[in-house]
Motif scaffolding. Structure first.
Motif, PDB file in Angstrom:
ATOM      1  N   ARG A   1      -5.008   3.492-115.058  1.00  0.00           N
ATOM      2  CA  ARG A   1      -4.525   2.805-113.807  1.00  0.00           C
ATOM      3  C   ARG A   1      -4.219   3.645-112.954  1.00  0.00           C
ATOM      4  O   ARG A   1      -4.293   3.444-111.644  1.00  0.00           O
ATOM      5  CB  ARG A   1      -3.514   1.858-114.161  1.00  0.00           C
ATOM      6  CG  ARG A   1      -3.770   0.579-114.861  1.00  0.00           C
ATOM      7  CD  ARG A   1      -2.392  -0.146-115.323  1.00  0.00           C
ATOM      8  NE  ARG A   1      -1.780   0.848-116.420  1.00  0.00           N
ATOM      9  CZ  ARG A   1      -0.555   0.212-116.819  1.00  0.00           C
ATOM     10  NH1 ARG A   1       0.291  -0.683-116.384  1.00  0.00           N
ATOM     11  NH2 ARG A   1       0.205   1.209-117.671  1.00  0.00           N
ATOM     12  N   HIS A   2      -4.233   4.964-113.069  1.00  0.00           N
ATOM     13  CA  HIS A   2      -3.882   6.030-112.085  1.00  0.00           C
ATOM     14  C   HIS A   2      -4.709   7.252-112.056  1.00  0.00           C
ATOM     15  O   HIS A   2      -4.663   8.133-111.266  1.00  0.00           O
ATOM     16  CB  HIS A   2      -2.279   6.399-112.150  1.00  0.00           C
ATOM     17  CG  HIS A   2      -1.254   5.400-112.017  1.00  0.00           C
ATOM     18  ND1 HIS A   2      -1.061   4.556-111.054  1.00  0.00           N
ATOM     19  CD2 HIS A   2      -0.725   4.742-113.167  1.00  0.00           C
ATOM     20  CE1 HIS A   2      -0.145   3.774-111.344  1.00  0.00           C
ATOM     21  NE2 HIS A   2       0.261   3.946-112.403  1.00  0.00           N
ATOM     22  N   ARG A   3      -5.962   7.125-113.091  1.00  0.00           N
ATOM     23  CA  ARG A   3      -6.632   8.083-112.900  1.00  0.00           C
ATOM     24  C   ARG A   3      -8.249   7.747-113.136  1.00  0.00           C
ATOM     25  O   ARG A   3      -8.468   6.681-113.678  1.00  0.00           O
ATOM     26  CB  ARG A   3      -6.416   9.165-114.063  1.00  0.00           C
ATOM     27  CG  ARG A   3      -5.178   9.811-113.957  1.00  0.00           C
ATOM     28  CD  ARG A   3      -4.507  10.585-115.356  1.00  0.00           C
ATOM     29  NE  ARG A   3      -5.372  12.025-115.133  1.00  0.00           N
ATOM     30  CZ  ARG A   3      -5.455  12.755-116.567  1.00  0.00           C
ATOM     31  NH1 ARG A   3      -4.892  12.104-117.644  1.00  0.00           N
ATOM     32  NH2 ARG A   3      -6.097  13.769-116.504  1.00  0.00           N
ATOM     33  N   HIS A   4      -9.169   8.512-112.728  1.00  0.00           N
ATOM     34  CA  HIS A   4     -10.606   8.068-112.848  1.00  0.00           C
ATOM     35  C   HIS A   4     -11.430   9.144-113.363  1.00  0.00           C
ATOM     36  O   HIS A   4     -10.568  10.492-113.355  1.00  0.00           O
ATOM     37  CB  HIS A   4     -11.237   7.640-111.815  1.00  0.00           C
ATOM     38  CG  HIS A   4     -11.169   8.467-110.485  1.00  0.00           C
ATOM     39  ND1 HIS A   4      -9.989   8.531-109.687  1.00  0.00           N
ATOM     40  CD2 HIS A   4     -12.210   9.235-110.146  1.00  0.00           C
ATOM     41  CE1 HIS A   4     -10.370   9.800-108.672  1.00  0.00           C
ATOM     42  NE2 HIS A   4     -11.377  10.040-108.969  1.00  0.00           N
ATOM     43  N   CYS A   5     -12.441   9.145-113.870  1.00  0.00           N
ATOM     44  CA  CYS A   5     -13.037  10.379-114.476  1.00  0.00           C
ATOM     45  C   CYS A   5     -14.672  10.346-113.922  1.00  0.00           C
ATOM     46  O   CYS A   5     -15.422   9.424-113.606  1.00  0.00           O
ATOM     47  CB  CYS A   5     -13.260  10.290-115.937  1.00  0.00           C
ATOM     48  SG  CYS A   5     -14.037   8.728-116.728  1.00  0.00           S
ATOM     49  N   LYS A   6     -15.204  11.371-114.105  1.00  0.00           N
ATOM     50  CA  LYS A   6     -16.646  11.837-113.845  1.00  0.00           C
ATOM     51  C   LYS A   6     -17.140  12.694-115.070  1.00  0.00           C
ATOM     52  O   LYS A   6     -16.777  13.791-115.307  1.00  0.00           O
ATOM     53  CB  LYS A   6     -16.931  12.478-112.419  1.00  0.00           C
ATOM     54  CG  LYS A   6     -16.558  11.595-111.343  1.00  0.00           C
ATOM     55  CD  LYS A   6     -16.635  12.191-110.002  1.00  0.00           C
ATOM     56  CE  LYS A   6     -16.004  11.362-108.915  1.00  0.00           C
ATOM     57  NZ  LYS A   6     -16.397  12.045-107.596  1.00  0.00           N
ATOM     58  N   TYR A   7     -18.384  12.135-115.531  1.00  0.00           N
ATOM     59  CA  TYR A   7     -19.384  12.870-116.590  1.00  0.00           C
ATOM     60  C   TYR A   7     -19.671  13.937-115.991  1.00  0.00           C
ATOM     61  O   TYR A   7     -20.344  14.090-114.790  1.00  0.00           O
ATOM     62  CB  TYR A   7     -20.351  12.121-117.033  1.00  0.00           C
ATOM     63  CG  TYR A   7     -21.119  12.661-117.894  1.00  0.00           C
ATOM     64  CD1 TYR A   7     -20.588  13.117-119.365  1.00  0.00           C
ATOM     65  CD2 TYR A   7     -22.624  12.642-117.766  1.00  0.00           C
ATOM     66  CE1 TYR A   7     -21.643  13.657-120.129  1.00  0.00           C
ATOM     67  CE2 TYR A   7     -23.415  13.341-118.505  1.00  0.00           C
ATOM     68  CZ  TYR A   7     -23.044  13.857-119.784  1.00  0.00           C
ATOM     69  OH  TYR A   7     -23.531  14.527-120.683  1.00  0.00           O
TER      70      TYR A   7
END
Length: 653
Positions: A156-162
């Motif tokens: 809910r408070h972080r996102h990711c990138k490959y």
């Protein structure tokens, strides 16, 4: 003379530690040791400690549970964008009347309690900037930990990138970092997370991405539109949409929703509401109330999705796919954006051995194929090149085990699945298999390379098309022969919705796409008369089968969920009939197709009263009818057929 030295290759980092499976909290235990988000604190805390750790100043004033993150800033302070400090003294507790003799003196505190280190240079806390609470929503201070806390792409408070293999960050160099128990290591480009021995993601705090709006306001606007009917719409969604389009983890979603957490991705929540509104008038729980403002909800969903895509997450892909299922809403631009977003979070990769929760692995697989189908059928609908390349697609086809809705570490044993849910899953899997065949049809007959080859073949174009069509037709025939019983059109219970209609319509659209190219290649001046007769007879048979399918649709089919490409596929049937009519050698054959098209249009008009989305196909049929009025005169054997044909073209039917 310098001596050459052999440089040993860098050894890859061992496979990451498996992520511990999420388990629901025990409500009779109050300590933070039950929170999966606090693994680092668990390791430093002593067992059987008599008191909890000290909360930060902001959480102490709010009387909230303090969840410290690795950034040494608790979740709520980060959410409210204020400093997380530990400088204020504790306020005296208000004791109950019967507790007046008990002492809370600091001298009685156990020396074994582990305290958090104070920051070296604390700064005064900023004034509170809390957003207005949502109506009927349990505030974050009262929430419990949820299954999404341990995921890669649903936090809910972080996102990711490959991080792909050709980026400036080499996997062998990343493996030299110091990894914690979450398989993460810090770097100047963000926190790097390892999911396999050679696959990495960069993870970033949502707060690091400056956006012109905030989720709290969008959620408040959404709840204001739907009013008190949010829970009822969620029930409608999971009853009518989810079985046939399982791109959401139902239990993980309901685990949050039923416990009062409404901090969902705004466009996802709005998209679920929008799709559920299609069954508003049929549901007794809401049909007697005024229907929410659909246009306003659509506006909130689209604008919030644009913002949400700046923070790549699974929820943004889910929201976009659901919004594209609405009638007349499938745009090529949004489809391409979702493909890029899916690649950003690695949906095109095989995640079966990743160090992520099992249920996220299954969700990623289903969502990946939903994105694949969206790309391929959008390419058919819009006549554009597909953006998913088979050479870079490494996701195995889903099986029945991939639809397990549990959030436990192991599959749910012998769980009874609702027959309607089971049928929806089978239809979804069959649609994936059919989409693979349709993708081959597009590559074989409609790619720019294929079109150039047919043009250069000249008088032999038909033979070239037929040679390439045979293997694809055999695959399609085999697919239809192996269709499970639950997917047959007559496999439905009266009074219960049955969604296999869109699957059969897609099958006819695939067949027609093959014969459409064959008919387009025919040239009466150069083609062999027997070949001309055989090809047109086969095309006529396919058209009649498709029209008969439309005539056999029941209310149980029309009221069910239909895939976004269905209106376009209905239009393809009409387009194919118009093509056969336009290329007919005489008025008799043209009149036959004119009559069948007229019947087809009437059937769709009647069906459109139950399924409003069919009106999009009718608009395309009207446009086609206008074009047919410009047909040149054809030879006629009987004056009757000529009269009927003039009547048909004159009416614009």
């Amino acid at each position: 003379m310098a001596t050459a030295m052999a440089v040993p290759p860098l050894a890859p980092r061992p496979s990451p530690r498996p992520i511990a499976a999420w388990t629901p909290p025990k409500h009779h235990m109050e300590g933070k040791e039950n929170r999966p988000a606090l693994k680092q604190l668990q390791q430093t805390a002593q067992p059987n400690r008599p008191r909890r750790e000290r909360p930060c100043d902001g959480c102490r004033r709010r009387k909230s549970k303090c969840v410290l993150q690795e950034s040494k800033k608790c979740v709520l302070c980060e959410f409210h964008k204020q400093d997380c400090t530990f400088v204020e003294n504790a306020q005296p507790r208000k004791r109950k009347a019967d507790d007046g003799m008990k002492s809370d003196s600091p001298a009685k505190k156990s020396p074994a309690v582990t305290q958090r280190p104070l920051p070296p240079a604390p700064t005064p806390p900023r004034p509170k900037t809390e957003s207005a609470p949502l109506v009927g929503v349990v505030q974050p201070s009262m929430r419990k930990p949820f299954a999404v806390d341990e995921t890669l792409s649903l936090q809910r408070h972080r996102h990711c990138k490959y991080l792909g293999q050709t980026t400036a960050l080499d996997a062998s160099l990343i493996g030299l970092g110091n990894f914690n128990d979450k398989n993460e290591t810090e770097s100047r480009v963000g926190t790097l997370r390892q999911v396999t021995g050679s696959e990495y993601f960069s993870t970033h705090a949502d707060a690091d991405v400056q956006i012109p709006d905030d989720e709290a306001r969008a959620l408040a606007e959404i709840e204001q539109v739907v009013g008190p009917h949010g829970s009822a719409l969620i029930d409608i969604y999971f009853r009518n949409v989810h079985p046939s389009y399982p791109i959401i983890q139902k239990r993980a979603f309901l685990d949050r929703h039923q416990h009062g957490d409404r901090r969902f991705n705004p466009p996802l929540l709005a998209a679920m509401y929008l799709l559920a509104l299609a069954w508003w008038d049929q549901d007794p729980a809401v049909s007697s109330h005024s229907k929410p403002d659909v246009e306003k909800l659509e506006y909130i969903a689209i604008t919030s999705l644009t913002i949400s895509m700046q923070r790549p997450k699974i929820s943004a892909v889910q929201a976009g796919l659901l919004l594209l299922q609405r009638p007349k809403s499938s745009t090529w631009t949004l489809t391409v954006q979702l493909v890029a977003l899916g690649q950003d979070i690695g949906l095109h990769l095989d995640c079966s051995d990743w160090s992520i929760p099992r249920w996220e692995t299954l969700l990623r697989k289903r969502l990946a194929w939903a994105l694949y189908m969206q790309d391929k059928w959008s390419a058919v609908m819009h006549g554009r090149p597909s953006h998913i390349n088979g050479a870079d697609w490494n996701v195995s086809a889903p099986t029945e085990e991939d639809f397990d809705e549990s959030i436990d570490p192991l599959p749910t044993p012998s769980e009874d699945v609702d027959p309607q849910v089971s049928k929806g899953r089978i239809v979804f899997m069959q649609m994936i298999s059919l989409t693979n065949i349709m993708a081959e049809v597009c590559d074989t007959f409609y790619s720019e390379k294929a079109k150039a080859e047919y043009t250069s073949a000249g008088r032999y174009a038909t033979q070239l098309v037929l040679n390439r069509a045979k293997p694809v037709q055999l695959k399609l025939k085999e697919w239809f022969a192996k269709l499970p019983t639950d997917c047959k059109m007559d496999s439905f219970t009266p009074g219960q919705l049955s969604s296999q209609g869109y699957l059969h319509l897609a099958y006819f659209a695939t067949e027609i796409s093959i014969h459409r190219r064959i008919v387009q290649s025919l040239d009466p001046a150069t083609s062999d008369p027997y070949m001309l007769y055989i090809c047109r007879s086969a095309a006529k048979t396919r058209l009649i089968s498709a029209l008969d399918f439309v005539n056999r649709l029941k209310p149980e089919h029309l009221d069910a969920f239909w895939y976004f490409a269905s209106a376009s596929n209905f239009a393809l049937v009409g387009t194919f009939g118009a093509l056969l009519m336009a290329t007919s050698p005489g008025k008799e054959e043209a009149y036959f197709y004119a009559c069948r098209l007229n019947e087809f249009k009437w059937t769709l008009t009647v069906s459109g009263k139950k399924a409003v989305w069919i009106h999009g196909a009718l608009e395309m049929l009207d446009a086609t009818s206008e074009m047919l009025r410009r047909l040149p005169e054809k030879p006629s054997a009987t004056p009757t057929s000529e009269l009927h044909l003039r009547e048909f073209l004159g009416s614009g039917s």
